[in-house]
Scaffold this motif. Sequence first.
Motif, short mmCIF file in Angstrom:
data_model
loop_
_atom_site.label_atom_id
_atom_site.label_comp_id
_atom_site.label_asym_id
_atom_site.label_seq_id
_atom_site.Cartn_x
_atom_site.Cartn_y
_atom_site.Cartn_z
N ARG A 1 6.25 14.97 16.42
CA ARG A 1 6.76 13.69 16.44
C ARG A 1 5.86 13.06 15.69
NH1 ARG A 1 8.01 14.33 21.94
NH2 ARG A 1 6.09 14.22 22.65
N THR A 2 4.50 13.30 15.34
CA THR A 2 3.70 12.48 14.48
C THR A 2 3.06 13.31 13.36
OG1 THR A 2 1.90 12.59 15.91
CG2 THR A 2 3.21 10.69 16.32
N LYS A 3 2.30 12.76 12.42
CA LYS A 3 1.60 13.28 11.49
C LYS A 3 0.34 14.26 12.07
CE LYS A 3 2.96 10.27 7.86
NZ LYS A 3 2.76 9.24 6.56
N LEU A 4 -0.32 14.95 11.06
CA LEU A 4 -1.37 15.94 11.58
C LEU A 4 -2.52 14.97 11.91
CD1 LEU A 4 -2.38 18.46 11.91
CD2 LEU A 4 -2.91 18.84 9.40
N PHE A 5 -2.77 13.97 11.35
CA PHE A 5 -4.22 13.26 11.59
C PHE A 5 -3.87 11.74 11.84
CE2 PHE A 5 -5.57 16.92 9.01
CZ PHE A 5 -6.30 17.52 9.90
N CYS A 6 -2.76 11.45 12.02
CA CYS A 6 -2.47 9.84 12.48
C CYS A 6 -1.30 9.79 13.28
CB CYS A 6 -2.54 9.04 11.18
SG CYS A 6 -1.09 9.12 9.79
N ALA A 7 -0.90 8.59 13.80
CA ALA A 7 0.16 8.43 14.84
C ALA A 7 1.42 7.80 14.12
CB ALA A 7 -0.05 7.49 15.82
N CYS A 8 1.51 8.32 12.68
CA CYS A 8 2.60 7.81 11.86
C CYS A 8 3.85 8.68 12.29
CB CYS A 8 2.46 7.70 10.69
SG CYS A 8 1.45 6.13 9.95
N PRO A 9 5.05 8.34 12.22
CA PRO A 9 6.11 9.13 12.52
C PRO A 9 6.17 10.37 11.63
CG PRO A 9 6.73 6.75 12.63
CD PRO A 9 5.64 7.06 12.09
N ASP B 1 0.72 13.83 20.79
CA ASP B 1 1.77 13.72 19.73
C ASP B 1 2.53 12.40 20.13
OD1 ASP B 1 3.05 14.33 17.55
OD2 ASP B 1 4.17 15.72 18.68
N GLU B 2 2.03 11.42 19.89
CA GLU B 2 2.74 9.99 20.26
C GLU B 2 2.72 9.14 19.04
OE1 GLU B 2 0.72 8.71 23.97
OE2 GLU B 2 2.07 10.34 25.12
N VAL B 3 3.83 8.49 18.75
CA VAL B 3 3.82 7.61 17.64
C VAL B 3 3.32 6.26 18.16
CG1 VAL B 3 5.46 6.25 16.13
CG2 VAL B 3 5.80 8.82 16.64
N ARG C 1 -5.63 14.69 19.80
CA ARG C 1 -4.66 13.52 20.08
C ARG C 1 -3.35 14.09 20.36
NH1 ARG C 1 -1.14 11.48 16.56
NH2 ARG C 1 -1.87 13.04 14.97
N VAL D 1 3.26 4.69 6.89
CA VAL D 1 2.06 5.00 6.48
C VAL D 1 1.13 4.03 7.22
CG1 VAL D 1 2.65 5.55 4.22
CG2 VAL D 1 2.54 2.90 4.68
N CYS D 2 -0.06 4.21 7.13
CA CYS D 2 -1.03 3.48 7.89
C CYS D 2 -2.48 3.83 7.10
CB CYS D 2 -1.11 4.08 9.36
SG CYS D 2 -2.05 5.97 9.37
#
Lengths: 484, 496, 101
Positions: A19-27, C67-69, C65, A38-39
């Motif tokens: 659902r999210t990227k490898l190292f951040c919570a962006c879709p 896997d949540e947006v 972490r 982006v973040c």
Amino acid sequence: MSAWEAVVGLEVHAQLRTRTKLFCACPNEFGAPPNTHVCPVCLGLPGALPAPNEAAIDLALRAALALGGEVRERSVFARKSYFYPDLAKGYQISQFALPIIEGGAVPMALEGEARSAALTRIHLEEDAAKNLHVQGETVVDFNRAGTPLIEIVGEPVLRSGAEAEAYLRALREVLVFIGVNDGNLEEGSFRCDANVSIRPKGEERLGTRVELKNINSFRFVRKAIDHEVARQAALRESGGEVVQETRTWDERQERTVAMRGKEEAHDYRYFPDPDLPPLVVDAARLARAEETLPELPAAMRARWVETLGLTAQDAGVLAAHPAIAAYFEAVATGLGEAAGLKPAKAGKKAANFVMAEVLRETATEGVEARFPAAAPEVAALLALVEDGTINGKIAKEVFAKMVATGEPPKTIVEREGLAQVTDTAAIEAVVREVLAANPKQVEQYRGGKTAVLGFFVGQVMKATRGQANPKAVNEILRALLAEG
Amino acid sequence: MSAGRWLDAGVVGAADAVAAGAVTAEALVGEALGRLRSDPHNAVLHVDGEAALEAAQQVDAARAAGEALGPLAGVPVALKDNLCQRGTPTTCASRLLEGWVAPYDAHVVERLRAAGAMLVAKTNMDEFAMGSSNETSAFGPVKNPWDPARAPGGSSGGSAAAVAARLVPGALGSDTGGSVRQPAAFCGLFALKPTYGRVSRYGLVAFASSLDQVGPFARSARDGARLFAAIAGRDGRDATSADAPSADWEGACARGVEGLRVGVPRALLEGASAGVRARIDAALEALKDAGATLVDVTLPHAKHGVSVYYLVAPAEASSNLARFDGVRYGLRVEEGGGLDAMYEATRARFGPEVKRRILLGTYALSAGYYDAYYLRAQKVRTLIRRDYDAAFEACDVVATPTAPTVAFPLGERTDDPLTMYLSDVYTLPASLAGLPAISTPAGLSEGLPTGLQLVGRAFDEATLFAAAGALEKAFGPLPSPVPAGPGEHAGEEGAS
Amino acid sequence: MSDAELSPDEVRHVARLARIALEDAEVEAQRAQLARILGHMAELDAVDVEGVEPTFHAVTEAPLRRDEVRPAEASREALLEAAPREVEGGFAVPQVMEGDT
């Protein structure tokens, strides 16, 4: 026969379906407007730090299990340094000395023969951003930056473009079936680079290799490799030397062309990423991955042939796409349960109907598929055939109406009075009418021209609007004609 | 009593005064802003007046409404300019980030806000925290409030000078190889470098990721403990952030040192100046008088700290600073030519010390040199860590000077980077081992402050606070380097 | 302790890897200081590190972490506003060719 042997190894980058990227919570999502996913982390802002996504780890483990690789208990993320605008931090977070998976093999079929091609390793890394070219400038869209990838590095054991294509197809099929990757070459979620060299047959030592990059279709992979092998052979035969370089496939010119030469050899200065402590895969996590590993396509096909009565060819058609495979299984199971059929019988009937009627109306997109009717409804429809409520011909009509209206088969059959007439008295009455109205044909039959039976059947079916049970019609016709 | 007096009362004193209604947050902030704006030491790069006054009004309104106040409610705090604060310039004292406004808050900034702190200013520093004297700042050196001709130490020199000059009662700095401890020693303050992992690095512009920690400056251990408690704790955005239980650090400051075993690596002390050594001896005697015992310990590999640190930290820095490429934010220099020309012209604007460390780190990681330099340094780092493990079998804290000398004159070492590096000899080993360390005032030598460094076991900051508290009790407060309530009048506008 | 051997070309090579333009005078100034610093570091060669594992990380295991947006901590506008050059919602740079750098 050529005196040269081609030596080909593929490096495949497969985006992981998290659902999210490898190292951040962006879709982790394809196709959004530029720089909307982006973040601070994936844009490499000062102070931002990576936090690893456990779903990416779990999908990598699935790939390891499916391909028979060995999982390292402690793997290490490393920084690979180079400057490029699609790289936000000036380094890519990848794995180098200690990858998460080592070994494994891609099970593939070559001209009907089962074979497997060994893998060197599989490691986790983040994808780069996308460079777009806008009126003499390069414009960077970071939506893709930080998307989780596994890089699957194959041993140089492939010997032709055709082998490479078969390897890629087999690898893609496995990854798609286990839900790791969506297999979309056009959108770049499944990408391939090829290392190609040649050597005289019988020689052990490897020749100078050329890296073929950005080949984005199975067909191009085969063509690019075969052309590159031929180019290298021609070069060597005319006394030339192969230069280590990066080339790409030019479809228009039907040849490989050198990419812009590099001014200097790369020095990526890999070192363990101090922001990321070692990645630990404990026994519990590995066990969970094993429990949730879906059935692999080869095993699925074998099971269908063995227990669902399918031919190898039908199994191949239905297992070509994970959503279709799941759909077929749902229809077969539903039919078996509703009609009390043995799996082999229900499987065969479900397969025939799905292949003949449903697939025509099915659209696939990546790992998703849009079916014209839900699997339980199709199972219910086929069950109506089994219990004699309707015949096979009517079933096709009902199916067309199901697709048009979205109504369940039973509703359509009842409303339109399509139920088969099995009442022998009613059929007999119609048969007598038909015989009375066609004395000439009755004479012909009785005179030995039994082929006119088909004519009578047709007339009866017409009079009953197709609802008469064909078996019963046949029996009654024969009996009454014999009486005369 | 005027706002100026409450501002001079320290972190806890100011917080108590606001909580008790003795002074409004607005008056306190107004006073701090006045002093910050007339800062004569070049300690401050940016004053955030409007936002701070607004936050102060909210604290005052909350108090009037009877709401519970945070432990730092109304207390003006300054931040080193490598901590991201949303909507505020964050330059790292570099041309590369001049004018860049951070679009998000660092974890410690979120935590300070939540505790009610007033974020009034960003402080000067060595460029990207690379320096031991604050002279590598692109915006000019900071002057030491005890002697404007001397360095305040570095790299968090601005934060140290701001607290020493009583512009603010507390500030945050960052410490990679001694960057809060050494300026604290030079400016007569308390500072803590927490255990690696204790404080989230999210939003701290990275220098060397395996070493960086954010730490507080204050004029007393208890004030430092109040700040530390606000910023410590696990953060899911930093994969190196630890899930360690907190402790009553403020309470620990009054706990005393009865039974404490203070390890003294005698051989190492030889490297300090006579004046500093005398103060360290006095401090050790004071701890002994307060009930501690002194134990001889050895740290045989600590002497390699400078070599190890100046390979490891620049290697990591060369990679961490690769993101300053003129593509997404910050400075871009284009003098014609293509992409590479843009990269090179942009990055040519780093200062000479930052360039030196990027070159050094790039060299240490490059093909053919990795094993000899980077890998070898990381192995010796393991030996340094093991020395502490062995020492802590025999003692609870390890005591050394924080710096071998008192504050040195500005300009003395700017042309001699190796000598500058060697002056970090006492602070580097604890950084390399990831251990908590404090610098606490050990009295004046020839009118200038000295600092005692105490290194503790991982996550045992409490023992360090206890020792610092005991020493403060024994020595009493240092005199102020600036006239009491400097620029007090300047803040009257904000006083109610 | 003597200076390490370090040539101006080595300094230029490293500066090129790091994408930092150096004037000739800078090359020499940096070379001299780096040679002195590296010369000091040669003392590490005498340390016995046989069988010693390196300390790359101060922490032994990365927490993972879920896997949540989550909504980004910074607005797209603020992020793009910081761009030295923005074109059509993207970060623009001088044109690169495929295979560059």
